[in-house]
Write an enzyme that holds these catalytic residues in place. Structure first.
Site, mmCIF file in Angstrom:
data_model
loop_
_atom_site.group_PDB
_atom_site.id
_atom_site.type_symbol
_atom_site.label_atom_id
_atom_site.label_comp_id
_atom_site.label_asym_id
_atom_site.label_seq_id
_atom_site.Cartn_x
_atom_site.Cartn_y
_atom_site.Cartn_z
ATOM 1 N N ASN A 238 -6.242 -9.834 -7.525
ATOM 2 C CA ASN A 238 -6.295 -10.466 -6.204
ATOM 3 C C ASN A 238 -7.622 -11.161 -5.922
ATOM 4 O O ASN A 238 -7.696 -11.998 -5.030
ATOM 5 C CB ASN A 238 -6.001 -9.431 -5.104
ATOM 6 C CG ASN A 238 -6.835 -8.182 -5.251
ATOM 7 O OD1 ASN A 238 -6.711 -7.461 -6.247
ATOM 8 N ND2 ASN A 238 -7.690 -7.909 -4.286
ATOM 9 N N SER B 215 4.774 -7.228 -1.877
ATOM 10 C CA SER B 215 4.462 -7.212 -0.448
ATOM 11 C C SER B 215 4.998 -8.483 0.220
ATOM 12 O O SER B 215 4.996 -9.551 -0.387
ATOM 13 C CB SER B 215 2.934 -7.155 -0.286
ATOM 14 O OG SER B 215 2.590 -7.265 1.076
ATOM 15 N N HIS C 86 3.878 -10.022 3.235
ATOM 16 C CA HIS C 86 3.017 -10.971 3.963
ATOM 17 C C HIS C 86 2.225 -11.906 3.056
ATOM 18 O O HIS C 86 1.549 -12.813 3.544
ATOM 19 C CB HIS C 86 2.107 -10.234 4.960
ATOM 20 C CG HIS C 86 1.009 -9.432 4.371
ATOM 21 N ND1 HIS C 86 -0.286 -9.868 4.345
ATOM 22 C CD2 HIS C 86 0.988 -8.196 3.809
ATOM 23 C CE1 HIS C 86 -1.059 -8.928 3.794
ATOM 24 N NE2 HIS C 86 -0.302 -7.908 3.460
ATOM 25 N N CYS D 179 -9.804 -7.161 1.614
ATOM 26 C CA CYS D 179 -9.916 -5.722 1.863
ATOM 27 C C CYS D 179 -11.332 -5.211 1.650
ATOM 28 O O CYS D 179 -11.714 -4.192 2.198
ATOM 29 C CB CYS D 179 -8.989 -4.951 0.948
ATOM 30 S SG CYS D 179 -7.297 -5.384 1.221
ATOM 31 N N THR E 137 0.846 -1.197 0.000
ATOM 32 C CA THR E 137 0.000 0.000 0.000
ATOM 33 C C THR E 137 0.879 1.245 0.000
ATOM 34 O O THR E 137 0.669 2.179 -0.803
ATOM 35 C CB THR E 137 -0.933 -0.001 1.228
ATOM 36 O OG1 THR E 137 -1.765 -1.167 1.149
ATOM 37 C CG2 THR E 137 -1.803 1.246 1.283
ATOM 38 N N GLN F 176 0.334 -10.189 -6.191
ATOM 39 C CA GLN F 176 -0.186 -11.567 -6.230
ATOM 40 C C GLN F 176 0.556 -12.465 -7.213
ATOM 41 O O GLN F 176 0.244 -13.655 -7.319
ATOM 42 C CB GLN F 176 -1.695 -11.571 -6.540
ATOM 43 C CG GLN F 176 -2.546 -10.836 -5.513
ATOM 44 C CD GLN F 176 -2.659 -11.577 -4.171
ATOM 45 O OE1 GLN F 176 -2.260 -12.738 -4.036
ATOM 46 N NE2 GLN F 176 -3.194 -10.904 -3.160
ATOM 47 N N THR G 11 14.130 4.812 10.055
ATOM 48 C CA THR G 11 15.038 3.696 10.360
ATOM 49 C C THR G 11 14.512 2.411 9.722
ATOM 50 O O THR G 11 13.315 2.087 9.848
ATOM 51 C CB THR G 11 15.158 3.523 11.890
ATOM 52 O OG1 THR G 11 15.609 4.768 12.424
ATOM 53 C CG2 THR G 11 16.143 2.424 12.249
HETATM 54 N N1 PLP Z 1 -2.033 -4.941 -4.060
HETATM 55 C C1 PLP Z 1 -2.600 -6.155 -4.155
HETATM 56 C C2 PLP Z 1 -2.874 -6.743 -5.506
HETATM 57 C C3 PLP Z 1 -2.948 -6.853 -2.991
HETATM 58 O O1 PLP Z 1 -3.536 -8.066 -3.095
HETATM 59 C C4 PLP Z 1 -2.677 -6.270 -1.730
HETATM 60 C C5 PLP Z 1 -3.082 -6.962 -0.479
HETATM 61 O O2 PLP Z 1 -4.202 -7.371 -0.297
HETATM 62 C C6 PLP Z 1 -2.070 -5.009 -1.694
HETATM 63 C C7 PLP Z 1 -1.761 -4.376 -2.872
HETATM 64 C C8 PLP Z 1 -1.770 -4.330 -0.374
HETATM 65 O O3 PLP Z 1 -0.612 -4.882 0.189
HETATM 66 P P1 PLP Z 1 -0.175 -4.554 1.710
HETATM 67 O O4 PLP Z 1 -1.084 -5.326 2.589
HETATM 68 O O5 PLP Z 1 1.260 -5.016 1.768
HETATM 69 O O6 PLP Z 1 -0.273 -3.081 1.888
#
Ligand code: PLP
Length: 380
Positions: A150, A200, A202, A325, A71, A180, A238
């Site tokens: 996603n 990302s 996670h 989300c 994000t 993804q 940092t």
């Molecule tokens: N972009 C896509 C395609 C995602 O699937 C996600 C997470 O759901 C994000 C961006 C956001 O990533 P983060 O949780 O690292 O901010």
């Protein structure tokens, strides 16, 4: 046993990523900016992680910058490019199925006077390269298109899209949100003709709160944060050494096993599809030929997504309704595909990781069958 099949929302941290984070917190806990040996050791850990992330993107490590997640990376890129390249030009071309981490930034940019042309997907969920490129003109300073959607798993032909964009307007900057697809599909920034890429941690077995952006050598990007000048001034603050180390470790591990994991996802995907296909109340919302094997989106006739999701949860099976989300809101992505309401309102997303197993698919299929019978009888 638990069937965790919501890996597009987030993944379990791998053992080696956890270990790397703990080492960085308990032993190698210096500040990379400190001039003494403890600082240097922390800096070396960040440098190693940067190399591992770069390798997985086919990029130069010098051009990788760590952020707090995708994000932040998307926000930095879209706002930063608008601030530098959007002074004389005003148009951005984007797919209409971007994640909110892109779409919501575009809406803010529109409020500031930029023009955003959104290209919808075809009914298969994918963006057509010729349609996308036809919207690009001399006033376009940025083109953004995600690699893998996603919600549906549809894989956009980003290589063809950006090649066509550059052909039409060589000065147009290209960005892909590759969250993804990263460490799941083969990925190379040069093969995609992209100047900017977002990933990302996670989603690939690293902890939450860490991501990275690739910024091509000749791209001028105004930073989001100003301060101590870390990350070559691109992202002051940092460095999150424990998270960065874990991300690097997770990436290196996954890169080594990318093909085995891909084959496993393909096998699980086709097992799931074969098991559900005979049920006349199931409709698949994307074709496996055009989507990532890691995501399957399907609808269960007459049972609203959230109702089925909670039934599955009661059987220890975890999936998603649309994207994590969107939290129960109507799916923008499915409506952009012109999907009828009865399919969009009953859609479920199942997503795998390298840790997913055949036993989890069995649990899911039997819980869906039971859920359909039960919920139909109770009138939902
Ligand atoms: N972009 C896509 C395609 C995602 O699937 C996600 C997470 O759901 C994000 C961006 C956001 O990533 P983060 O949780 O690292 O901010």
């Amino acid at each position: 046993m638990t069937a965790y099949l919501d890996n597009a929302a987030t993944t379990k941290v791998s053992e080696s990523a956890l270990k790397a984070a703990v080492t960085a917190m308990t032993e190698n806990y210096g500040n990379p900016s400190s001039l003494h040996r403890m600082g240097l050791n922390a800096e070396l850990a960040v440098t190693k992680a940067r190399k591992d992330i770069a390798l997985a993107m086919g990029a130069d490590p010098e051009r990788i910058f760590f952020t707090s997640g995708a994000t932040e990376a998307n926000n930095t890129i879209l706002n930063g490019i608008a601030a530098t390249y959007g002074r004389r030009k005003s148009t951005i071309v984007a797919s209409s199925i971007e994640h909110p981490a892109v779409e919501e930034v575009l809406r803010e940019l529109e409020k500031k006077g930029y023009k955003v042309k959104r290209i919808p997907p075809r009914s298969d969920g994918r963006i057509n390269f010729a349609e996308f490129a036809s919207a690009v003109d001399n006033d376009t300073f940025l083109a953004t298109c995600m690699l893998v959607n996603n919600e549906t798993g549809a894989v956009n032909p980003v290589d063809d899209i950006f090649a066509a964009v550059k052909n039409k307007n060589p000065d147009c900057i290209t960005h892909t949100d590759a969250v993804q697809g990263f460490l799941k599909l083969p990925l190379k920034v040069s093969a995609l003709s992209c100047d900017l890429m977002t990933v990302s941690g996670h989603k690939v077995h690293a902890p939450k709160g860490i991501g990275a952006m690739y910024v091509g050598r000749n791209i001028r990007l105004a930073p989001c944060f100003y301060g101590g000048g870390q990350e070559k001034g691109m992202r002051s603050g940092t460095e999150a050494v424990p998270l960065i180390s874990a991300f690097g470790e997770a990436a290196a591990e996954q890169q080594r096993n990318i093909e085995t994991a891909y084959k496993n996802a393909l096998m699980l995907n086709s097992t799931l599809r074969k098991s559900l296909a005979p049920l006349d109340y199931i409709t698949f919302n994307t074709d496996e030929k055009v989507s990532s094997p890691y995501i399957v989106n399907f609808s269960v006739k007459g049972i609203r997504s959230e109702i089925m999701l909670h039934f599955l949860e009661s059987r220890n099976v975890y999936v998603s309704s649309g994207s994590a989300c969107s939290k129960g809101k109507k799916s923008r992505v499915l409506s952009q595909m012109n999907m009828p309401d009865e399919l969009a309102d009953t859609a479920l997303r199942v997503s795998f990781s390298k840790m997913s197993s055949w036993g989890e698919i069995e649990m899911l299929v039997s819980a869906i069958k039971e859920g359909y019978m039960t919920l139909q009888k109770t009138g939902r």
